[in-house]
Design a protein around this motif. Structure first.
Motif, mmCIF file in Angstrom:
data_model
loop_
_atom_site.group_PDB
_atom_site.id
_atom_site.type_symbol
_atom_site.label_atom_id
_atom_site.label_comp_id
_atom_site.label_asym_id
_atom_site.label_seq_id
_atom_site.Cartn_x
_atom_site.Cartn_y
_atom_site.Cartn_z
ATOM 1 N N ASP A 32 42.814 35.474 52.788
ATOM 2 C CA ASP A 32 42.689 36.887 52.391
ATOM 3 C C ASP A 32 43.924 37.407 51.660
ATOM 4 N N GLY A 33 44.611 36.515 50.914
ATOM 5 C CA GLY A 33 45.847 36.910 50.259
ATOM 6 C C GLY A 33 45.688 38.043 49.262
ATOM 7 N N VAL A 34 44.681 37.959 48.401
ATOM 8 C CA VAL A 34 44.463 39.024 47.413
ATOM 9 C C VAL A 34 44.024 40.309 48.114
ATOM 10 N N TRP A 35 43.103 40.193 49.052
ATOM 11 C CA TRP A 35 42.647 41.374 49.800
ATOM 12 C C TRP A 35 43.819 42.070 50.484
ATOM 13 N N ASN A 36 44.640 41.308 51.189
ATOM 14 C CA ASN A 36 45.763 41.908 51.919
ATOM 15 C C ASN A 36 46.755 42.569 50.961
ATOM 16 N N ALA A 37 46.968 41.963 49.805
ATOM 17 C CA ALA A 37 47.885 42.561 48.829
ATOM 18 C C ALA A 37 47.314 43.868 48.302
ATOM 19 N N PHE A 38 46.036 43.882 47.986
ATOM 20 C CA PHE A 38 45.411 45.104 47.451
ATOM 21 C C PHE A 38 45.451 46.226 48.485
ATOM 22 N N VAL A 39 45.215 45.877 49.747
ATOM 23 C CA VAL A 39 45.270 46.885 50.813
ATOM 24 C C VAL A 39 46.693 47.434 50.940
ATOM 25 N N ALA A 54 35.525 40.673 47.032
ATOM 26 C CA ALA A 54 35.348 42.055 47.486
ATOM 27 C C ALA A 54 36.520 42.933 47.067
ATOM 28 N N ALA A 55 37.751 42.397 47.143
ATOM 29 C CA ALA A 55 38.940 43.182 46.806
ATOM 30 C C ALA A 55 38.954 43.568 45.330
ATOM 31 N N ILE A 56 38.671 42.608 44.467
ATOM 32 C CA ILE A 56 38.714 42.880 43.029
ATOM 33 C C ILE A 56 37.639 43.886 42.637
ATOM 34 N N ALA A 90 38.630 47.379 43.960
ATOM 35 C CA ALA A 90 39.723 47.984 43.192
ATOM 36 C C ALA A 90 39.201 48.557 41.876
ATOM 37 N N ARG A 91 38.321 47.812 41.215
ATOM 38 C CA ARG A 91 37.762 48.319 39.955
ATOM 39 C C ARG A 91 36.877 49.536 40.213
ATOM 40 N N ALA A 92 36.125 49.511 41.319
ATOM 41 C CA ALA A 92 35.287 50.664 41.662
ATOM 42 C C ALA A 92 36.136 51.898 41.937
ATOM 43 N N ASN A 93 37.379 51.676 42.402
ATOM 44 C CA ASN A 93 38.299 52.777 42.676
ATOM 45 C C ASN A 93 39.040 53.252 41.426
ATOM 46 N N GLY A 94 38.700 52.690 40.277
ATOM 47 C CA GLY A 94 39.279 53.169 39.020
ATOM 48 C C GLY A 94 40.451 52.376 38.495
ATOM 49 N N HIS A 95 40.859 51.308 39.187
ATOM 50 C CA HIS A 95 41.952 50.475 38.712
ATOM 51 C C HIS A 95 41.426 49.432 37.726
ATOM 52 N N LEU A 96 42.277 49.029 36.791
ATOM 53 C CA LEU A 96 41.925 47.964 35.863
ATOM 54 C C LEU A 96 42.423 46.643 36.427
ATOM 55 N N VAL A 97 41.589 45.613 36.389
ATOM 56 C CA VAL A 97 41.979 44.303 36.908
ATOM 57 C C VAL A 97 41.747 43.255 35.814
ATOM 58 N N TYR A 98 42.828 42.563 35.464
ATOM 59 C CA TYR A 98 42.791 41.537 34.418
ATOM 60 C C TYR A 98 43.117 40.173 35.009
#
Length: 294
Positions: free
Chosen positions: A282-289, A32-34, A37-45
């Motif tokens: 939820d490590g990635v989610w918490n970092a993105f938030v 969900a986080a990735i 983030a992409r839907a919000n316009g960020h690039l994720v690699y």
């Protein structure tokens, strides 16, 4: 917070121990986080030590803007290959001769395939069994109950992922991964091969011995990130790097913000700007938030 309220950023995310735990388990919040983030316009690699052909289908299905693979040897933007650094044949010949002389089992990684030396699976049987057990624990942690056939599934997956060494095109090899019964093989290899190679500890949770990753000097995730950002016309200051392994050090050094997973080695965590929670917590989610990406 949405992508319209903050400048677009470029995020580089490790796979094992960051997106995946024990081979194939992913926290739903990571997906969900990735995607958010992409839907919000960020690039994720993706930014992984794995070969392109060894990235788990469930990871691919999340959706990314590209991938850095083989610890920085290759990188794609979309489907276009923009970075390619294979190992020279003299260097590869020296590396293989070293493995053979010291009785070290190893894998050779190309862009799309991984090739296993004879005997490597016999040594890794216990590792595969332990990984199946831990994967079952992970699935139960996420609320999945049926884990009875996991050992067979993990063994079958391992057999299908790797090709025999004699099928390798030795002009296309970029990286080696080794497993050894000796506990000091990483430090010995660093001393013996450090003039030409980047030798770091691996992340396989073996029941004994040691394992590591070897690539040419100067080929690492950080260097590949710089190349990718150059193609994108973006700066490293706005980039974010998230990981948990020793092959993430150069990524941490290059990116404007570095985030270590809660399951990372404490010494590695000390090298990051931030520490988030564990891979299945939820490590990635918490970092993105925390970074305002979602």
């Amino acid at each position: 917070m949405t992508g319209t309220e903050t400048p677009s950023r470029t995020v580089f995310v490790d796979v094992d121990g960051t997106i995946l735990e024990h081979g194939s388990v992913i926290a739903p919040s990571t997906i969900a986080a990735i995607r958010a983030a992409r839907a919000n316009g960020h690039l994720v690699y993706l930014c992984t030590g794995r070969a392109e052909g060894d990235i788990h289908p469930t990871v691919r299905a999340i959706g990314f803007d590209g991938a850095i693979t083989n610890g920085g040897a290759f990188a794609t933007i979309g489907t276009d290959l923009v970075v390619s650094h294979t190992m020279s044949r003299p260097d590869l010949d020296r590396l293989v001769a070293y493995f053979v002389a010291h009785g070290i089992h190893y894998f050779l990684q190309a862009h799309d395939h991984i090739y296993a030396s004879p005997g490597v699976f016999a040594m890794m049987n216990e590792f595969v069994r332990l990984r199946a057990e831990r994967r079952a624990e992970d699935l139960r942690h996420l609320g999945h109950g049926d884990t009875a056939d996991l050992l067979d599934a993990v063994m079958t997956d391992a057999a299908e992922r790797y090709s025999p060494l004699d099928e390798a095109d030795l002009d296309e090899i970029a990286k080696a991964v080794f497993v050894s019964e000796a506990s000091d093989t990483v430090s010995r290899a660093q001393e013996d091969l450090g003039d030409r190679f980047h030798v770091i500890p691996g992340s396989m949770p073996l029941p004994g011995g040691s394992n590591g990753e070897i690539g040419p000097l100067g080929v690492n995730k950080g260097a590949a990130i710089v190349e990718v950002l150059g193609h994108l016309g973006r700066s490293a200051e706005e980039a974010v790097g998230i990981g948990d392994s020793w092959n993430d050090v150069e990524m941490f050094e290059v990116c404007g913000v570095s985030v270590a997973m809660g399951n990372a080695d404490p010494e590695l965590q000390a090298k990051a700007d931030r520490v988030t929670t564990g891979v299945l917590d939820d490590g990635v989610w918490n970092a993105f938030v925390a970074l305002g990406l979602i």
